[in-house]
Design a protein around this motif. Structure first.
Motif, PDB file in Angstrom:
ATOM      1  N   ALA A   1     -24.037   7.566 -26.539  1.00 21.52           N
ATOM      2  CA  ALA A   1     -23.609   6.264 -27.280  1.00 21.52           C
ATOM      3  C   ALA A   1     -22.484   5.510 -26.452  1.00 21.52           C
ATOM      4  CB  ALA A   1     -23.247   6.344 -28.567  1.00 21.52           C
ATOM      5  N   GLY A   2     -21.632   6.299 -25.654  1.00 25.83           N
ATOM      6  CA  GLY A   2     -20.707   5.803 -25.009  1.00 25.83           C
ATOM      7  C   GLY A   2     -21.074   5.213 -23.712  1.00 25.83           C
ATOM      8  N   ALA A   3     -22.295   6.053 -23.269  1.00 29.08           N
ATOM      9  CA  ALA A   3     -22.903   5.554 -22.110  1.00 29.08           C
ATOM     10  C   ALA A   3     -23.678   3.983 -22.266  1.00 29.08           C
ATOM     11  CB  ALA A   3     -23.740   6.356 -21.375  1.00 29.08           C
ATOM     12  N   TRP A   4     -24.504   3.998 -23.384  1.00 26.06           N
ATOM     13  CA  TRP A   4     -25.064   2.674 -23.694  1.00 26.06           C
ATOM     14  C   TRP A   4     -23.834   1.473 -23.527  1.00 26.06           C
ATOM     15  CZ3 TRP A   4     -27.904   5.560 -27.936  1.00 26.06           C
ATOM     16  CH2 TRP A   4     -29.064   6.030 -27.401  1.00 26.06           C
ATOM     17  N   PHE A   5     -22.979   1.882 -24.384  1.00 24.61           N
ATOM     18  CA  PHE A   5     -21.827   0.668 -24.695  1.00 24.61           C
ATOM     19  C   PHE A   5     -21.151   0.535 -23.273  1.00 24.61           C
ATOM     20  CE2 PHE A   5     -23.548   0.982 -28.762  1.00 24.61           C
ATOM     21  CZ  PHE A   5     -23.065   0.165 -29.568  1.00 24.61           C
ATOM     22  N   ARG A   6     -20.675   1.384 -22.634  1.00 22.95           N
ATOM     23  CA  ARG A   6     -19.707   1.211 -21.645  1.00 22.95           C
ATOM     24  C   ARG A   6     -20.625   0.407 -20.457  1.00 22.95           C
ATOM     25  NH1 ARG A   6     -17.363   6.532 -22.271  1.00 22.95           N
ATOM     26  NH2 ARG A   6     -15.266   6.206 -23.066  1.00 22.95           N
ATOM     27  N   SER A   7     -22.122   0.495 -20.520  1.00 21.04           N
ATOM     28  CA  SER A   7     -22.787  -0.229 -19.179  1.00 21.04           C
ATOM     29  C   SER A   7     -22.923  -1.389 -19.766  1.00 21.04           C
ATOM     30  CB  SER A   7     -24.122   0.277 -19.339  1.00 21.04           C
ATOM     31  OG  SER A   7     -24.967   0.184 -20.535  1.00 21.04           O
ATOM     32  N   ALA A   8     -22.602  -1.785 -20.836  1.00 19.33           N
ATOM     33  CA  ALA A   8     -22.676  -3.265 -21.348  1.00 19.33           C
ATOM     34  C   ALA A   8     -21.293  -4.027 -21.489  1.00 19.33           C
ATOM     35  CB  ALA A   8     -23.594  -3.555 -22.354  1.00 19.33           C
ATOM     36  N   LEU A   9     -20.209  -3.081 -21.955  1.00 22.37           N
ATOM     37  CA  LEU A   9     -19.020  -3.940 -22.184  1.00 22.37           C
ATOM     38  C   LEU A   9     -17.796  -3.220 -21.569  1.00 22.37           C
ATOM     39  CD1 LEU A   9     -19.910  -3.763 -26.127  1.00 22.37           C
ATOM     40  CD2 LEU A   9     -19.932  -5.809 -24.554  1.00 22.37           C
ATOM     41  N   GLY A  10     -18.126  -2.183 -20.770  1.00 22.18           N
ATOM     42  CA  GLY A  10     -17.044  -1.768 -19.906  1.00 22.18           C
ATOM     43  C   GLY A  10     -16.045  -0.903 -20.293  1.00 22.18           C
ATOM     44  N   ALA A  11     -14.764  -1.099 -19.967  1.00 20.65           N
ATOM     45  CA  ALA A  11     -13.464  -0.234 -19.996  1.00 20.65           C
ATOM     46  C   ALA A  11     -12.932  -0.423 -21.608  1.00 20.65           C
ATOM     47  CB  ALA A  11     -12.570  -0.249 -19.018  1.00 20.65           C
ATOM     48  N   GLN A  12     -13.334  -1.500 -22.290  1.00 18.67           N
ATOM     49  CA  GLN A  12     -12.882  -1.849 -23.590  1.00 18.67           C
ATOM     50  C   GLN A  12     -13.539  -0.738 -24.758  1.00 18.67           C
ATOM     51  OE1 GLN A  12     -13.892  -5.653 -25.437  1.00 18.67           O
ATOM     52  NE2 GLN A  12     -15.503  -5.660 -23.933  1.00 18.67           N
ATOM     53  N   VAL A  13     -14.457   0.176 -24.169  1.00 16.86           N
ATOM     54  CA  VAL A  13     -15.234   0.996 -25.183  1.00 16.86           C
ATOM     55  C   VAL A  13     -14.380   2.479 -25.017  1.00 16.86           C
ATOM     56  CG1 VAL A  13     -17.152   2.250 -25.717  1.00 16.86           C
ATOM     57  CG2 VAL A  13     -17.249  -0.154 -24.825  1.00 16.86           C
ATOM     58  N   ALA A  14     -13.738   3.044 -26.163  1.00 20.57           N
ATOM     59  CA  ALA A  14     -13.259   4.252 -26.051  1.00 20.57           C
ATOM     60  C   ALA A  14     -14.010   5.159 -27.109  1.00 20.57           C
ATOM     61  CB  ALA A  14     -11.725   4.228 -26.775  1.00 20.57           C
ATOM     62  N   ILE A  15     -13.808   6.506 -26.668  1.00 20.31           N
ATOM     63  CA  ILE A  15     -14.343   7.593 -27.500  1.00 20.31           C
ATOM     64  C   ILE A  15     -13.490   8.420 -28.223  1.00 20.31           C
ATOM     65  CG2 ILE A  15     -15.802   9.685 -27.230  1.00 20.31           C
ATOM     66  CD1 ILE A  15     -17.552   7.568 -26.593  1.00 20.31           C
ATOM     67  N   TRP A  16     -13.877   8.827 -29.308  1.00 15.50           N
ATOM     68  CA  TRP A  16     -12.914   9.573 -30.033  1.00 15.50           C
ATOM     69  C   TRP A  16     -13.587  11.028 -30.733  1.00 15.50           C
ATOM     70  CZ3 TRP A  16      -7.575   9.431 -31.637  1.00 15.50           C
ATOM     71  CH2 TRP A  16      -7.225  10.288 -32.565  1.00 15.50           C
ATOM     72  N   HIS A  17     -12.990  11.984 -30.644  1.00 12.30           N
ATOM     73  CA  HIS A  17     -13.391  13.257 -31.429  1.00 12.30           C
ATOM     74  C   HIS A  17     -12.393  14.339 -31.365  1.00 12.30           C
ATOM     75  CE1 HIS A  17     -14.437  14.894 -27.596  1.00 12.30           C
ATOM     76  NE2 HIS A  17     -15.362  14.037 -27.267  1.00 12.30           N
ATOM     77  N   GLY A  18     -12.654  15.506 -32.196  1.00 12.65           N
ATOM     78  CA  GLY A  18     -11.508  16.503 -32.288  1.00 12.65           C
ATOM     79  C   GLY A  18     -11.414  17.344 -30.814  1.00 12.65           C
ATOM     80  N   ARG A  19     -12.289  17.222 -29.898  1.00 11.87           N
ATOM     81  CA  ARG A  19     -12.474  17.871 -28.544  1.00 11.87           C
ATOM     82  C   ARG A  19     -11.470  17.296 -27.609  1.00 11.87           C
ATOM     83  NH1 ARG A  19     -17.787  21.301 -28.020  1.00 11.87           N
ATOM     84  NH2 ARG A  19     -17.752  22.110 -30.147  1.00 11.87           N
ATOM     85  N   LEU A  20     -11.079  15.955 -27.881  1.00  7.49           N
ATOM     86  CA  LEU A  20     -10.284  15.549 -26.942  1.00  7.49           C
ATOM     87  C   LEU A  20      -8.801  16.265 -26.661  1.00  7.49           C
ATOM     88  CD1 LEU A  20     -10.635  11.568 -27.633  1.00  7.49           C
ATOM     89  CD2 LEU A  20     -11.901  12.701 -25.653  1.00  7.49           C
ATOM     90  N   ALA A  21      -8.493  15.729 -25.237  1.00 11.50           N
ATOM     91  CA  ALA A  21      -6.943  16.417 -25.008  1.00 11.50           C
ATOM     92  C   ALA A  21      -6.001  15.575 -25.813  1.00 11.50           C
ATOM     93  CB  ALA A  21      -6.853  16.427 -23.574  1.00 11.50           C
ATOM     94  N   ARG A  22      -4.789  16.266 -25.777  1.00 10.38           N
ATOM     95  CA  ARG A  22      -3.981  15.664 -26.735  1.00 10.38           C
ATOM     96  C   ARG A  22      -3.392  14.100 -26.277  1.00 10.38           C
ATOM     97  NH1 ARG A  22       1.920  18.444 -28.104  1.00 10.38           N
ATOM     98  NH2 ARG A  22       2.928  16.654 -29.103  1.00 10.38           N
ATOM     99  N   GLY A  23      -3.406  14.029 -24.883  1.00 12.08           N
ATOM    100  CA  GLY A  23      -2.804  12.801 -24.278  1.00 12.08           C
ATOM    101  C   GLY A  23      -3.980  11.564 -24.439  1.00 12.08           C
ATOM    102  N   GLU A  24      -5.367  12.180 -24.472  1.00 12.48           N
ATOM    103  CA  GLU A  24      -6.655  11.126 -24.544  1.00 12.48           C
ATOM    104  C   GLU A  24      -6.549  10.699 -25.847  1.00 12.48           C
ATOM    105  OE1 GLU A  24     -10.279  12.678 -21.888  1.00 12.48           O
ATOM    106  OE2 GLU A  24      -9.443  14.342 -23.348  1.00 12.48           O
ATOM    107  N   LYS A  25      -6.361  11.571 -26.687  1.00 11.97           N
ATOM    108  CA  LYS A  25      -6.187  11.146 -28.297  1.00 11.97           C
ATOM    109  C   LYS A  25      -5.232  10.200 -28.472  1.00 11.97           C
ATOM    110  CE  LYS A  25      -8.109  14.460 -31.420  1.00 11.97           C
ATOM    111  NZ  LYS A  25      -7.988  15.448 -32.722  1.00 11.97           N
ATOM    112  N   TYR A  26      -3.865  10.212 -28.045  1.00 13.83           N
ATOM    113  CA  TYR A  26      -2.882   9.432 -28.161  1.00 13.83           C
ATOM    114  C   TYR A  26      -3.155   8.059 -27.512  1.00 13.83           C
ATOM    115  CZ  TYR A  26       1.518   7.325 -28.825  1.00 13.83           C
ATOM    116  OH  TYR A  26       2.640   6.408 -29.080  1.00 13.83           O
ATOM    117  N   GLU A  27      -3.503   8.142 -26.368  1.00 15.54           N
ATOM    118  CA  GLU A  27      -4.017   6.903 -25.694  1.00 15.54           C
ATOM    119  C   GLU A  27      -4.837   5.967 -26.262  1.00 15.54           C
ATOM    120  OE1 GLU A  27      -2.086   5.544 -23.291  1.00 15.54           O
ATOM    121  OE2 GLU A  27      -0.699   7.109 -23.028  1.00 15.54           O
ATOM    122  N   THR A  28      -5.955   6.650 -26.585  1.00 14.19           N
ATOM    123  CA  THR A  28      -7.062   6.136 -27.564  1.00 14.19           C
ATOM    124  C   THR A  28      -6.664   5.465 -28.612  1.00 14.19           C
ATOM    125  OG1 THR A  28      -8.817   7.403 -26.694  1.00 14.19           O
ATOM    126  CG2 THR A  28      -9.439   6.091 -28.362  1.00 14.19           C
TER     127      THR A  28
END
Length: 681
Positions: free
Chosen positions: A212-239
């Motif tokens: 899903a992230g690949a589909w949306f990023r291919s059209a809308l670029g870096a304003q698309v973010a992913i969120w889930h429990g396996r993200l690193a601590r820094g990734e979670k906070y930045e998102t």
């Protein structure tokens, strides 16, 4: 919006008069005694804390964290203790999320503090390394504009009109597998962005976020973010911070993404809305779809739910006019649904075949010869679900749960899939002591993998289940390998059935279609239909037509027949009659009350007493009480479990039910949990 009642507890005074408006604090302690709201004085040397801010407060002889959830006058004649300090510069919760937590506490009958703790922002990383959630990812921004079918264009027009009107709205997009629902999601998101809104896109599993992230990023670029429990601590906070500040405008993730602090939420997409993964299966219980609907109401946002196999609740609501029903009945570019063959395993067993029917075995060999890909589904982990001794009948069971241990061949051990207890496979029977007598009964996915490698030694075979995807990145690696053609046969549990789009797959095999039909769950028939229809839809998405082979011991069951014929209408007509007769959703609500403890008689006594009080309370209120009865899995993690089920309409009775149960929850000899709208068993 309905607000929960707020109980004010008198606090032992430290001196000083009560004031007219004092902060209301929900303390971060998971104990019923502290689940109410406490009044405190604002700190003398600091400005009064804003709503949603985190604070340190004295409670008894301890210092605890809490959140400011309101301001009100405490009862007269008491003295209050003061807030010790305010933690942080900004509130943890904006007004919407604070209101949402109050609604969840009221609806799901859980303490407000539990809901706040679950919604609270992720901890800020110690190292202030600047990174974006899209770092390291291939963002092209050149999505090819596909030509929409007539049905897609019609659906999109209605959704766009609702977005432009700004008054919200609910849509159910009922589209067969491969009909182009994702393209409708993407175009709707583009409209929402053009109107200055943010978008939440919910998927049922972490495994679906990369695609899903690949589909949306291919059209809308870096304003698309992913969120889930396996993200690193820094990734979670930045998102989290990017969504809150409005730098990120589309968030894709499983159920926990529903709590993101959006600044201007305008569209919520719920893909595979029927999936039970949207229901949290541990306390505090909630359903992400229900929470999303509440957020949409607050923000006047549009909710777009999509599925090839809608839940009975959603489809009934759409038929009654509560949702706008949109249809996609054809695959684009003239591609046909796969041809489905049903194999009766009773006949196959008589012919000495097992695990793979002769028909399916031959079709797999044909696909491998033509360099086409195959997906096989068996929704059962491990190698064998039962290990027993044929001499004395002893079955190896978990020491902490009343379930059999599952043999895992690769690790050579026995595991409990409820508490993760493990032991090595013994050399002799623990019951009678006979050496080398233990036998394996039943088939797990590892056993099928072993057979496939023996039958097709040249094939590249990959298993996709919980055991092969424990580490971060495993999902992405396996799915990328299959999508890139490095895997010939993908063998998986239900993970392979949901939302994947692999054009090279021309054959799907379901090894045992009726595994779930015997489960003690009123949704078991619906889940069987949904799983079969979803996995069948993975075949034939490219230029080569697809085929599906469904192996079953129950070929005439209406859920299996309907799934194989692609007829949601016939399944719905049969199943809705059964639900209406029994009074199950969508014809009534359910609340499950579970009593658990280490001493079974104590559990039985408390469950019986609670049932008597609830019966007295609810007599004449149109609510039926079922039980008390043992839970389907009586003993779990050394806890005996009995349960009650309330069935009916609870809108005006929630406070009374909660108060009655809370009186028993104060008894620390047992644990009493409440689950509104229970899923599973």
């Amino acid at each position: 919006m309905v607000q929960p009642s707020v109980a004010v507890t008198l606090i032992e005074a430290e001196g000083g008069p009560a004031v007219a408006e004092c902060p209301e604090i929900a303390v971060d302690i998971n104990h019923l005694r502290h689940s109410q709201i406490f009044h405190y004085l604002a700190p003398a040397a600091e400005p009064a804390p804003r709503l949603g801010m985190r604070v340190l407060v004295p409670l008894g002889n301890k210092t605890v964290l809490g959140w400011v959830v309101g301001y009100s006058a405490p009862p007269e004649g008491i003295a209050l203790r003061s807030i010790l300090s305010v933690v942080g510069q900004e509130p943890d919760f904006n007004p919407e999320l604070l209101s949402l937590a109050r609604w969840m506490a009221e609806y799901y009958l859980h303490p407000l503090s539990e809901m706040l703790k679950m919604i609270a922002p992720p901890p800020k990383p110690l190292l202030n390394r600047k990174r974006t959630p899209s770092e390291g990812m291939n963002v092209t921004g050149n999505h090819g504009r596909l030509l929409l079918s007539g049905e897609q264009a019609t659906a999109l027009k209605e959704i766009d009109l609702a977005l432009q009107a700004g008054a919200g709205g609910k849509f159910l997009l009922h589209g067969i597998t491969g009909s182009g629902k994702t393209e409708v999601y993407l175009r709707s998101a583009m409209t929402a962005l053009a109107l200055g809104h943010q978008v939440l896109y919910l998927v049922p599993e972490i495994a679906l976020t990369p695609q899903a992230g690949a589909w949306f990023r291919s059209a809308l670029g870096a304003q698309v973010a992913i969120w889930h429990g396996r993200l690193a601590r820094g990734e979670k906070y930045e998102t989290w911070a990017g969504i809150r500040q409005g730098r990120l405008n589309i968030l894709i993730g499983p159920r926990s993404a529903v709590f993101a602090p959006f600044k201007s939420l305008g569209l919520i997409i719920i893909d595979e809305e029927q999936d039970s993964s949207y229901k949290q299966q541990e306390s505090p219980y909630y359903h992400a779809g229900q929470v999303a609907a509440r957020r949409a109401l607050y923000n006047r946002a549009v909710v777009l739910m999509g599925s090839a196999t809608p839940s009975l609740e959603s489809y009934t609501a759409a038929r009654s006019g509560q949702y706008r029903l949109l249809h996609l009945t054809r695959r684009p570019r003239g591609r046909q649904l796969p041809r489905v063959t049903i194999v009766d395993l009773k006949t196959e067993r008589q012919a000495q075949f097992s695990l793979l029917s002769q028909s399916l075995s031959e079709k797999i060999a044909q696909r491998l010869q033509r360099q086409e890909q195959v997906i096989l589904l068996l929704n059962r982990r491990g190698y064998s679900p039962i290990v027993f001794c044929p001499l004395c009948g002893h079955v190896l069971k978990c020491e902490r749960c009343s379930v059999s241990l599952v043999y895992h061949r690769h690790a050579g051990d026995l595991r409990c899939h409820y508490c993760n207890f493990r032991r090595f496979l013994p050399a002799s029977c623990p019951g009678c002591g006979a050496g080398k007598s233990l036998r394996f009964l039943g088939t797990g996915i590892q056993r099928v993998e072993h057979l496939l490698k023996r039958l097709y030694p040249e094939a590249r075979i990959q298993r996709l289940d919980f055991d092969t995807t424990r580490r971060k990145g495993d999902f992405d690696r396996i799915l990328a390998g299959f999508g890139g053609g490095q895997i010939d046969i993908l063998l998986g549990t239900q993970m392979v059935a949901k939302g994947h789009d692999f054009p090279g797959v021309t054959l799907v095999g379901v090894l045992n279609a009726d595994l779930a039909l015997g489960l003690p769950d009123f949704r078991s028939t619906e889940r069987t239909y949904q799983l079969l229809a979803q996995v069948a839809g993975r075949a034939g998405r490219g230029r080569v037509p697809g085929e599906v082979v469904v192996q079953t011991y129950w070929p005439d069951h209406y859920s299996i027949r309907a799934a194989c014929s692609g007829s949601y209408a016939s399944f719905y007509q049969e199943e809705i009659k059964n639900r209406a007769f029994a009074g199950y959703p969508p014809f009534g609500e359910l609340i499950r009350v579970r009593v658990s403890g280490t001493k079974e008689q104590q559990v039985i006594d408390r469950a019986t007493e609670l049932a008597e009080d609830l019966t007295s309370l609810l007599t004449g209120q149109g609510v039926q009480l079922l039980g008390p009865a043992p839970a389907p899995v009586l003993r779990l993690k050394e806890q005996f479990r009995w349960q009650l089920m309330l069935k009916g309409e609870f809108n005006t009775l929630r406070d009374q039910i909660r108060d009655c149960i809370h009186r028993y929850q104060k008894n620390t000899s047992v644990i009493i949990s409440i689950e509104v709208d229970p899923y599973g068993f």
